[in-house]
Write a protein that holds these residues in place. Structure first.
Motif: not given
Length: 412
Positions: A71, A331, A348, A351-352
């Protein structure tokens, strides 16, 4: 305590084959039956598991787990500890203590599954030394992109640690100072904020002309830009000036939304910052901070939902270091975004791949052939239950450039 929070060894240096579980590719896809081969710090191959029958190297059995990119947190303050009054605590520390604090915080983030961070305002460039030492391999830690001193007007948000500049010429000079010091990005404060006494988050601080002068100068030296922007007029000034990301974006309205979409401006919502203030309001946080956080809470949620529903680009950021907003728990922002209406898969992505795109790190934040092997292995399926990625108790292992950085790799 999760396995990922146990101290790691020096890390694996040989090839690794992850097989048996799911793979989240960082771009919204959940791959079943696929194996991932890591060699020399990169992802060498992603293919059906059956194609690796003759592989004789180390295997990692990920049955019941999901392998996803590490992340990235697009908004942290490594020099702040997450105490009730971060500025007061830092004022009691000398430069050596502050530098070690920044290193400790960076390493805590890595143990928590964060393999890259964007520091959006430090103290006298002390965090640059931490960034550079980690990049040289002297210390373990996430990849750090750092802004240096945030640029603000006289009396403006961030003035206690930032570079105070008034007028276009002085803003340009302030940008040049950050570039000279070695910044990766330039952060300009468009509005008031919650954490500075005596300022109103709604107020526009820099004019459009000042914002434009600063952004133009940063771009001239190929630096990306971010703006603390909470009030409506300030958001518009920053967006029209060409800013790359709006931090917080609390009082976004339809005009802000339309112009941000047209320019593909990133929103970094930092939900964790307000949540941790409000959830710990009776634990010594200055009253002015709590009062302002309560006043903006509902609009913060609404602005996030507006931008998400419109298809805007949202990148994960926490403001880690603000009150009770701890490094290493970054996270948790994934769960906050889902609570605000985002699907787990979209959170996700934020965060990526989306976060790494904002950080200017191509080949990061995805599970794809040739990508850097910054990886997070979690129990369960985070596309169905975001807690699998958001709660570090479910983290199994963190890898940085193919080396074990935290946790333990399950045996084959």
């Amino acid at each position: 305590m999760s396995a990922a929070h146990e101290s790691a060894s020096t890390g694996n240096t040989g090839p690794l084959l992850f097989t048996g579980g799911n793979v989240f590719d960082g771009q919204g896809g959940l791959l079943a039956g696929q194996a991932v081969l890591v060699e020399d710090g990169r992802i060498a191959r992603v293919a059906p598991a059956g194609q690796f029958e003759g592989y004789a190297g180390q295997r990692v059995d990920t049955t019941g787990m999901t392998l996803l990119p590490g992340l990235a947190d697009c908004h942290v303050h490594l020099v702040f500890t997450g105490s009730a009054d971060p500025h007061a605590q830092m004022s009691r520390q000398g430069p050596a203590q502050i530098t070690l604090t920044a290193l400790e915080n960076a390493q805590a983030a890595l143990r928590g599954g964060i393999t890259a961070v964007r520091d959006c305002g430090g103290k006298d460039y002390l965090e640059f030394g931490v960034r550079d030492a980690i990049a040289r391999g002297v210390f373990a830690g996430p990849t750090i992109k750092a802004a240096g001193r945030m640029i603000c007007m006289t009396g403006g948000h961030g003035n206690r640690t930032g570079r105070v500049a008034d007028g276009c010429d002085e803003v340009v000079k302030a940008v040049r100072e950050q570039v000279h010091a070695g910044c990766d990005l330039v952060k300009i404060m468009a509005t008031g904020g919650v954490m500075t006494p005596g300022v109103n988050p709604m107020d526009a601080h820099y004019s459009y002309d000042e914002m434009h002068a600063g952004v133009r100068e940063a771009k001239r030296f190929s630096k990306s830009t971010a703006s603390h922007a909470q009030g409506t007029e300030g958001i518009l000034n920053a967006v029209r000036a060409g800013i790359d990301s709006i931090e917080h974006g609390i009082f976004m309205d339809q005009q802000c939304l339309d112009e941000m979409l047209a320019r593909q401006t990133f929103l970094v919502p930092t939900i964790a910052a307000l949540r941790n203030i409000l959830d710990n309001a009776d634990r010594g946080i200055p009253a002015y901070v709590v009062d302002k956080a309560r006043a903006v809470e509902q609009r913060h949620r609404e602005s996030f939902q507006m931008y998400y529903r419109a298809g805007g680009r949202i990148a994960m950021g926490t403001d880690a270091g603000t009150p009770f907003n701890r490094h290493g728990r970054n996270a948790e922002e994934l769960a906050y975004m889902v609570a605000f209406g985002m699907t787990p898969a979209d959170a996700l992505v934020a965060g990526t791949s989306r976060a790494h795109e904002l950080l200017g790190l191509p080949g990061h934040g995805i599970v794809s052939e040739g990508a850097v092997a910054d990886l997070l292995l979690v129990r369960g399926d985070p596309t169905q239950d975001i807690a699998c990625a958001a709660d570090t108790q479910h983290h199994v292992a963190v890898l940085k450039q193919g080396r074990l950085a935290a946790g333990a790799l399950p045996p084959a």
